[in-house]
Design a protein around this motif. Structure first.
Motif, PDB file in Angstrom:
ATOM      1  N   ASP B   3       0.851  -1.189   0.000  1.00  0.00           N
ATOM      2  CA  ASP B   3       0.000   0.000   0.000  1.00  0.00           C
ATOM      3  C   ASP B   3       0.887   1.239   0.000  1.00  0.00           C
ATOM      4  O   ASP B   3       1.746   1.399   0.875  1.00  0.00           O
ATOM      5  N   VAL B   4       0.667   2.095  -0.984  1.00  0.00           N
ATOM      6  CA  VAL B   4       1.487   3.308  -1.116  1.00  0.00           C
ATOM      7  C   VAL B   4       0.542   4.503  -1.200  1.00  0.00           C
ATOM      8  O   VAL B   4      -0.479   4.447  -1.887  1.00  0.00           O
ATOM      9  N   ALA B   5       0.893   5.578  -0.492  1.00  0.00           N
ATOM     10  CA  ALA B   5       0.008   6.749  -0.474  1.00  0.00           C
ATOM     11  C   ALA B   5       0.792   8.036  -0.717  1.00  0.00           C
ATOM     12  O   ALA B   5       1.989   8.123  -0.441  1.00  0.00           O
ATOM     13  N   VAL B   6       0.053   9.011  -1.230  1.00  0.00           N
ATOM     14  CA  VAL B   6       0.565  10.380  -1.276  1.00  0.00           C
ATOM     15  C   VAL B   6       0.341  10.982   0.111  1.00  0.00           C
ATOM     16  O   VAL B   6      -0.786  10.972   0.623  1.00  0.00           O
ATOM     17  N   VAL B   7       1.426  11.497   0.720  1.00  0.00           N
ATOM     18  CA  VAL B   7       1.301  12.092   2.061  1.00  0.00           C
ATOM     19  C   VAL B   7       1.765  13.537   2.104  1.00  0.00           C
ATOM     20  O   VAL B   7       1.658  14.183   3.153  1.00  0.00           O
ATOM     21  N   GLY B   8       2.285  14.036   1.005  1.00  0.00           N
ATOM     22  CA  GLY B   8       2.731  15.437   0.977  1.00  0.00           C
ATOM     23  C   GLY B   8       2.699  15.972  -0.440  1.00  0.00           C
ATOM     24  O   GLY B   8       2.856  15.208  -1.397  1.00  0.00           O
ATOM     25  N   PHE B   9       2.458  17.274  -0.550  1.00  0.00           N
ATOM     26  CA  PHE B   9       2.366  17.894  -1.885  1.00  0.00           C
ATOM     27  C   PHE B   9       2.635  19.383  -1.769  1.00  0.00           C
ATOM     28  O   PHE B   9       2.088  20.048  -0.884  1.00  0.00           O
ATOM     29  N   ALA B  10       3.484  19.889  -2.643  1.00  0.00           N
ATOM     30  CA  ALA B  10       3.745  21.334  -2.691  1.00  0.00           C
ATOM     31  C   ALA B  10       3.949  21.744  -4.144  1.00  0.00           C
ATOM     32  O   ALA B  10       4.431  20.953  -4.957  1.00  0.00           O
ATOM     33  N   GLN B  11       3.571  22.959  -4.473  1.00  0.00           N
ATOM     34  CA  GLN B  11       3.692  23.424  -5.861  1.00  0.00           C
ATOM     35  C   GLN B  11       3.913  24.931  -5.932  1.00  0.00           C
ATOM     36  O   GLN B  11       3.608  25.671  -4.988  1.00  0.00           O
ATOM     37  N   ARG B  12       4.461  25.360  -7.061  1.00  0.00           N
ATOM     38  CA  ARG B  12       4.572  26.779  -7.397  1.00  0.00           C
ATOM     39  C   ARG B  12       4.302  26.924  -8.898  1.00  0.00           C
ATOM     40  O   ARG B  12       4.793  26.118  -9.684  1.00  0.00           O
ATOM     41  N   GLN B  13       3.554  27.956  -9.268  1.00  0.00           N
ATOM     42  CA  GLN B  13       3.348  28.250 -10.681  1.00  0.00           C
ATOM     43  C   GLN B  13       3.461  29.748 -10.866  1.00  0.00           C
ATOM     44  O   GLN B  13       3.006  30.516 -10.012  1.00  0.00           O
ATOM     45  N   MET B  14       4.045  30.148 -11.994  1.00  0.00           N
ATOM     46  CA  MET B  14       4.196  31.590 -12.243  1.00  0.00           C
ATOM     47  C   MET B  14       4.402  31.845 -13.741  1.00  0.00           C
ATOM     48  O   MET B  14       4.770  30.931 -14.487  1.00  0.00           O
ATOM     49  N   ASP B  15       4.175  33.097 -14.137  1.00  0.00           N
ATOM     50  CA  ASP B  15       4.406  33.468 -15.546  1.00  0.00           C
ATOM     51  C   ASP B  15       5.877  33.298 -15.893  1.00  0.00           C
ATOM     52  O   ASP B  15       6.230  32.658 -16.864  1.00  0.00           O
ATOM     53  N   VAL B  16       6.717  33.956 -15.107  1.00  0.00           N
ATOM     54  CA  VAL B  16       8.149  33.935 -15.365  1.00  0.00           C
ATOM     55  C   VAL B  16       8.875  33.752 -14.041  1.00  0.00           C
ATOM     56  O   VAL B  16       8.743  34.588 -13.135  1.00  0.00           O
ATOM     57  N   PHE B  17       9.606  32.660 -13.936  1.00  0.00           N
ATOM     58  CA  PHE B  17      10.460  32.469 -12.770  1.00  0.00           C
ATOM     59  C   PHE B  17      11.741  33.273 -13.009  1.00  0.00           C
ATOM     60  O   PHE B  17      12.406  33.072 -14.023  1.00  0.00           O
ATOM     61  N   PRO B  18      12.070  34.199 -12.095  1.00  0.00           N
ATOM     62  CA  PRO B  18      13.166  35.120 -12.403  1.00  0.00           C
ATOM     63  C   PRO B  18      14.561  34.515 -12.277  1.00  0.00           C
ATOM     64  O   PRO B  18      15.527  35.133 -12.688  1.00  0.00           O
ATOM     65  N   GLY B  19      14.690  33.320 -11.732  1.00  0.00           N
ATOM     66  CA  GLY B  19      16.027  32.769 -11.486  1.00  0.00           C
ATOM     67  C   GLY B  19      16.506  31.832 -12.574  1.00  0.00           C
ATOM     68  O   GLY B  19      15.971  31.791 -13.679  1.00  0.00           O
ATOM     69  N   SER B  20      17.527  31.043 -12.230  1.00  0.00           N
ATOM     70  CA  SER B  20      18.172  30.183 -13.215  1.00  0.00           C
ATOM     71  C   SER B  20      17.286  28.974 -13.524  1.00  0.00           C
ATOM     72  O   SER B  20      16.479  28.559 -12.695  1.00  0.00           O
TER      73      SER B  20
END
Lengths: 320, 349
Positions: B3-20
């Motif tokens: 039995d395997v489960a998702v226990v954590g989730f994080a996200q970011r979305q943006m028009d333009v990521f300013p870094g490398s």
């Protein structure tokens, strides 16, 4: 935090691929102004021929020439063409079923506007003047007028050698951004300074700064200004010429551990014969004239010996 | 099967990521969020798997640079796919099934805005007969949309209704980069961009990253009150030759769903449909009834970070279980041209 530095970057290279026996038939046909399809196990003719039958997974062995006129199955309008596409003005991509083929093929259709294209319209191949056995030997498709002079597109006889490979040029353009930490480093260089960052957990000093400590996975935030002197930890003597090389071999490329840093930077060793460079040699940065400085590591021409006694191996053994 | 489960989730979305484009600066806080959700540190993660593309970054081995964000000393057990990170999740799930590891952190990242995305993606096509023509993703999607329109399978109004629902759902949410309540009628007044597509039919160019934590058995129960148990996961692929498959359906999505088993009782389906008509294809191919809530997150039409948008669909579907809002959900991811590859996962409380 100031905004990161960006610069235009172009990545350009050729993919050179061998084509195998099935695509060789198709591409040799294109070079000779013929459209060659392959017969699938279910009897249908596919253009271009897949290398293996989608149902039986056996190699295709029977080849069939199909007509150079066909019918548009679907199309989309390209209002803003991008570089490399067959036409540099608005055009349509179309899936076209050539007469005698049972699978549609993609190519560009040269029409002046979206009003001039419709599903079901008849189109024909416009051959490129120079052909080498690539998909762009078809320059594009064009509307096939009812009164078209069919003789005008009679196939050329092909008795040349079979096509065995293609070269696909790739030319990609990016706006490349440095991370904010790298930007700090490059802006420092423009002022004649060498700026690293210290990991808050293990206290190691990274130059150039990396954004995260690769040991601890935490952001590096504390700036550390470093001296312009250091120790050669290891080096190699470059004897082999290569494309884009800026200096004549032999020359020495070395890892220089700046005093107070925990990771070495790579640079050239100057003002000393290659066979006299050694691990532990003390060196200092040789800067270009100030008026030539920019946000680049090229502000430093290289490193030259300071004349100090060599550093003990133990002093840099952990940094190799 | 374990039995395997998702226990954590994080996200970011943006028009333009300013870094490398290695996105280390974006991944560090994402991982920190995953540690906070689970109470774990990186030493509790047995296996790391990422999805990204050097073509997007414009540099070689960008995924190796991204490993800096983990902190890889002592060395970590790590892998990578040049696909949406949903396939990295599949690899991690298989790795856990082998019994070799109990936990995994899966992440995807991509700076789509660094180049001309719809052109860069021509490099995923058949290199002999397609890539040299540089067919952009929008034009290819237009071919597919028109086939369905002219066959009477859907129309521009049905496509606009998908967009209107997506934009309306996205309103007020934290991550979508396009949002705002609207109607199909309003949308249809917009000009055609790539006839038959309007700009809103196409997912926006989006930078971003996402991470999901997987855990087996008691390890999942230890750190999550209501884990999202993966009760089915499968992926499948169609021919690379556009002329060699039926473009108005998605046979590979249907096969993946069949391999997962019954989709009965699925309350929410997060579908990764980068073009409006592709949601219509997927709903049909997966056999989702009218009672299934589609992509309440807003879906890919409101934010489509390359190489993590599929993983985000799984994360969103899992989150609705973890938050107690649903008992059975579906997460779908696609990769390649015109829904060529499809992954389906079903999760339950």
């Amino acid at each position: 935090m100031t905004s990161p530095l960006t610069a235009p970057m172009r990545v350009s290279f050729d993919y050179t691929r061998s084509v195998g026996p099935v695509l060789s038939k198709f591409l040799t046909g294109l070079r000779d102004q013929r459209l060659i399809g392959g017969r699938l196990a279910d009897g249908r003719v596919a253009v271009p021929p897949p290398e293996y039958d989608p149902q039986t997974h056996l190699a295709l062995t029977e080849f069939v020439e199909v007509g150079q006129t066909g019918t548009v199955v679907t199309w989309s309008w390209v209002s803003e063409p991008v570089p490399g596409q067959p036409l540099d003005r608005p055009f349509a991509y179309a899936l076209v079923l050539f007469d005698g083929s049972d699978t549609p093929m993609l190519h560009a259709l040269d029409v002046p506007s979206a009003d001039a294209v419709r599903t079901g319209m008849r189109v024909r191949v416009r051959w490129a003047e120079e052909r080498s056995g690539v998909i762009t030997d078809i320059a594009c498709l064009e509307p096939a007028d009812a009164d078209a002079d069919v003789a005008a597109q009679a196939p050329a006889t092909g008795d040349g050698e079979a096509v065995t490979g293609i070269i696909t040029p790739v030319d990609l353009h990016y706006t490349y951004a440095a991370s904010s930490e790298e930007s700090t480093f490059f802006r420092g260089l423009a002022e004649g300074r060498l700026i690293g960052q210290r990991c808050p957990t293990c206290h190691k000093v990274y130059v150039p700064p990396r954004g995260a400590c690769p040991v601890d996975g935490v952001a590096t935030i504390e700036d550390v200004e470093l001296p312009h002197t250091g120790t050669v930890t290891t080096f190699c003597i470059v004897n082999v010429p290569f494309l884009g090389q800026r200096i004549d071999p032999p020359y020495v490329s070395a890892y220089v551990l700046l005093d107070g840093a925990d990771i070495a930077i790579q640079h050239l060793i100057l003002d000393i014969p290659a066979d006299e460079v050694r691990m532990g040699m003390r060196v200092e940065a040789v800067w270009r004239p100030r008026e030539e400085w920019g946000t680049t590591i090229e502000n430093i021409n290289g490193f030259r010996p300071t004349g100090e006694p060599d550093a003990d191996f133990a002093s840099f053994a952990q940094h190799l | 099967m374990r039995d395997v489960a998702v226990v954590g989730f994080a996200q970011r979305q943006m028009d333009v990521f300013p870094g490398s484009p290695t996105m280390v600066e974006l991944l560090v806080p994402l991982f920190a969020e995953c540690y906070e959700q689970t109470g774990w540190t990186r030493s509790d993660i047995d296996f790391w798997c990422s999805g990204s593309s050097d073509y997007l970054a414009g540099r070689s081995f960008s995924f190796v640079q991204a490993v800096d964000a983990i902190g890889a000393l002592p060395p970590v057990n790590e892998s990578h796919v040049e696909m949406d990170a949903a396939w990295a999740l599949y690899e991690a799930w298989v790795k856990i099934q082998t019994g070799e590891v109990d936990t995994a952190l899966v992440y995807g990242f991509g700076k789509s805005s660094a180049g001309l995305l719809r052109r860069v993606l021509a490099l995923q096509l058949d290199p002999y007969t397609l890539t040299p023509l540089w067919p952009d993703t929008v034009s290819l999607a237009g071919l597919q949309a028109r086939l369905g329109i002219e066959a009477g399978l859907w129309d521009e109004k049905a496509m606009a209704e998908v967009v209107a629902r997506s934009l309306t759902d996205a309103e007020g949410r934290e991550y979508p980069i396009r949002s705002g309540a609207t109607t199909a009628a309003e949308l249809l007044a917009a000009p055609l961009y790539a006839d038959p597509l309007r700009k809103h039919d196409c997912a926006p160019v989006t930078d971003g990253a996402a991470a999901i934590v997987l855990a087996a058995g008691d390890k999942a129960r230890d750190v999550c009150e209501r884990p999202a148990w993966i009760t089915g996961i499968a992926h499948n692929v169609d021919s690379l030759h556009l002329g060699g498959r039926e473009l108005t359906t998605s046979a590979s999505a249907t096969r993946a769903a069949a391999a997962v088993g019954s989709l009965d009782g699925v309350e929410i389906a997060e579908l990764h449909a980068p073009f409006s008509h592709q949601e219509l294809i997927l709903r049909e191919a997966l056999g989702l009834g009218a009672d299934v809530r589609i992509s309440p997150s807003g879906g890919a039409l409101t934010g489509n970070p390359m190489f993590s948008a599929g993983l985000i669909r799984i994360g969103e579907a899992a989150s609705s279980i973890i938050r107690g809002e649903a008992g059975r959900t579906l997460g779908h991811a696609t990769s390649g041209p015109l829904l060529q590859q499809n992954l389906v996962t079903v999760m339950e409380a």
